[in-house]
Design a protein around this motif. Structure first.
Motif, PDB file in Angstrom:
ATOM      1  N   ARG A   1      35.844  45.676  39.178  1.00  0.00           N
ATOM      2  CA  ARG A   1      35.662  44.306  39.677  1.00  0.00           C
ATOM      3  C   ARG A   1      37.013  43.666  39.966  1.00  0.00           C
ATOM      4  NH1 ARG A   1      36.441  39.543  37.542  1.00  0.00           N
ATOM      5  NH2 ARG A   1      36.902  40.470  35.512  1.00  0.00           N
ATOM      6  N   LEU A   2      37.987  43.927  39.101  1.00  0.00           N
ATOM      7  CA  LEU A   2      39.327  43.361  39.301  1.00  0.00           C
ATOM      8  C   LEU A   2      39.942  43.865  40.604  1.00  0.00           C
ATOM      9  CD1 LEU A   2      41.395  43.243  35.974  1.00  0.00           C
ATOM     10  CD2 LEU A   2      41.055  41.411  37.626  1.00  0.00           C
TER      11      LEU A   2
ATOM     12  N   ARG B   1      38.407  42.137  43.472  1.00  0.00           N
ATOM     13  CA  ARG B   1      38.902  40.768  43.526  1.00  0.00           C
ATOM     14  C   ARG B   1      40.309  40.717  44.127  1.00  0.00           C
ATOM     15  NH1 ARG B   1      38.347  35.506  44.313  1.00  0.00           N
ATOM     16  NH2 ARG B   1      39.491  34.189  42.854  1.00  0.00           N
TER      17      ARG B   1
ATOM     18  N   GLN C   1      40.180  41.176  47.865  1.00  0.00           N
ATOM     19  CA  GLN C   1      39.723  39.949  48.519  1.00  0.00           C
ATOM     20  C   GLN C   1      40.852  38.929  48.604  1.00  0.00           C
ATOM     21  OE1 GLN C   1      36.552  37.915  46.446  1.00  0.00           O
ATOM     22  NE2 GLN C   1      36.903  36.018  47.585  1.00  0.00           N
ATOM     23  N   LEU C   2      41.596  38.758  47.500  1.00  0.00           N
ATOM     24  CA  LEU C   2      42.691  37.790  47.471  1.00  0.00           C
ATOM     25  C   LEU C   2      43.844  38.217  48.383  1.00  0.00           C
ATOM     26  CD1 LEU C   2      42.699  36.997  43.640  1.00  0.00           C
ATOM     27  CD2 LEU C   2      42.149  35.387  45.479  1.00  0.00           C
TER      28      LEU C   2
ATOM     29  N   GLN D   1      46.272  33.163  41.796  1.00  0.00           N
ATOM     30  CA  GLN D   1      45.145  33.993  41.356  1.00  0.00           C
ATOM     31  C   GLN D   1      45.414  35.470  41.612  1.00  0.00           C
ATOM     32  OE1 GLN D   1      41.504  32.513  43.152  1.00  0.00           O
ATOM     33  NE2 GLN D   1      42.032  30.400  42.624  1.00  0.00           N
TER      34      GLN D   1
ATOM     35  N   ALA E   1      45.529  38.280  38.715  1.00  0.00           N
ATOM     36  CA  ALA E   1      44.616  39.434  38.768  1.00  0.00           C
ATOM     37  C   ALA E   1      45.399  40.741  38.727  1.00  0.00           C
ATOM     38  CB  ALA E   1      43.762  39.363  40.033  1.00  0.00           C
TER      39      ALA E   1
END
Length: 372
Positions: free
Chosen positions: A27-28, A31, A34-35, A57, A61
């Motif tokens: 999941r990280l 994420r 996406q960032l 963020q 992450a």
């Protein structure tokens, strides 16, 4: 007695697998991807506030993923080190492995504490306010000692802080101060520090050498985010502007740049004076006001649920820690029983033991309430 490395490494891997399950590296990574896509947008810096949030963020992450990946690699390296030392009957290598085992246990315990923070806002940045209570000059001096303590703790960890407002006392110390903490799980971490702190010492401000007890309150709220949608109508806000000042009332600004917002329906007051302009101070004050209103809303909802369930309890944060600076030198948490016999290192920012014990205590209290 020789270390049972096989058992110890098995326990390390068992704990690490639980941490991985909560952290969820897959999941990280999604994420982060996406960032990174958002951060690469050509118009990212058209909105500076959003750009800073995205880059912050992304950094957090990446750091989180690196911590988990590095921990897994360290456990693998320890296993190899033990094999080399055992096969070669090399005492020096086994001693090195034993030292690394001790470090791994400490670091893994800190990572495990992070997995206990499962609250709705635990991952957010935090806004911390310290207010002096009863005790005159000793209380305002104590409030300043606490502010320094938390800023030193943040500095030790490389966390970003920004002092938003400081109200200096006429004598020693401060009446109040507010600062932001920008760090992974900042709110989940420091929220266990909320409550009433008590200092007992021989007062340096009196001539009779009498013991003085003074108090300071610590408030910790999650930082507001753009997705929270907390609307505050202008008609509900009273705005006062005044001149920023420093210690002793000496002016540090020749313009009325400081801002005080009063939320009329609730009576919540927020003051900001550490930014350079009135506009910046007003924006900072509004963010804190929105954060407090968000927290108030959730607290009211929780109180209503408790009332319906017939389970109303006093706030766990009240009278949470005592600092004794006379006779037996001691800092003791009244909830967890955790204590340190050297107050100076605590005031210098050595708070991890208290914070970890507080997080474990809070989780135990939550579990007990769930099964009640």
């Amino acid at each position: 007695m020789a270390t049972d490395f096989a058992t110890e490494i098995h326990e390390l891997r068992s704990t690490f697998s639980q941490i991985e399950a909560v952290t969820d590296p897959t999941r990280l990574k999604a994420r982060i991807a996406q960032l990174e896509e958002e951060a690469a947008a050509p118009d990212l810096w058209d909105d500076q506030e959003n750009a800073q949030a995205v880059t912050s963020q992304l950094s957090q992450a990446n750091s989180e993923l690196e911590r988990v990946t590095r921990m897994g690699a360290r456990i693998d390296d320890l296993e190899v080190l033990v094999e080399l030392g055992t096969e070669g009957e090399d005492e020096d290598t086994l001693a090195e492995a034993d030292a690394e085992l001790t470090k791994l246990k400490t670091d893994l315990a800190a990572m495990e504490v992070r997995t206990l923070m499962t609250g709705e806002w635990d991952e957010r940045n935090a806004v911390v306010t310290i207010r002096s209570g009863a005790g005159g000059d000793d209380a305002t001096d104590f409030a300043e000692m606490l502010l320094r303590m938390y800023l030193r703790w943040a500095e030790r960890h490389g966390y970003g802080t920004k002092v938003l407002d400081t109200s200096y006392a006429e004598g020693a110390g401060i009446k109040s101060a507010t600062f932001e903490l920008n760090a992974p799980y900042a709110y989940g971490t420091l929220s266990v520090e909320a409550g009433t702190h008590r200092l007992a010492r021989i007062s340096p401000f009196g001539s009779a050498d009498k013991r003085q007890t003074s108090f300071a309150a610590v408030e910790v709220i999650p930082q507001i985010e753009s997705t929270d949608h907390i609307e505050v109508p202008e008609s509900e806000i009273k705005v006062d502007v005044f001149r920023s000042s420093g210690p002793g009332g000496q002016s540090v600004n020749t313009t009325d740049s400081a801002v005080r917002l009063t939320h009329l329906p609730t009576g919540i007051v927020v003051s900001m004076q550490d930014e350079k302009s009135q506009i910046q101070n007003r924006a900072a004050a509004m963010r804190v006001l929105q954060s407090r209103l968000l927290l108030l809303k959730k607290e009211q909802e929780a109180a209503q649920k408790k009332e319906l369930a017939g389970d109303i309890k006093a706030s766990w944060g009240d009278q949470m820690r005592s600092y004794f600076l006379y006779g037996q030198q001691l800092v003791k948490d009244l909830r967890t029983g955790y204590e340190v016999g050297n107050p100076q290192i605590v005031f210098d920012g050595d708070l991890d033991g208290f914070i970890d014990a507080g997080i474990r205590w809070r989780r135990a209290e939550q579990k007990a309430a769930e099964h009640a």
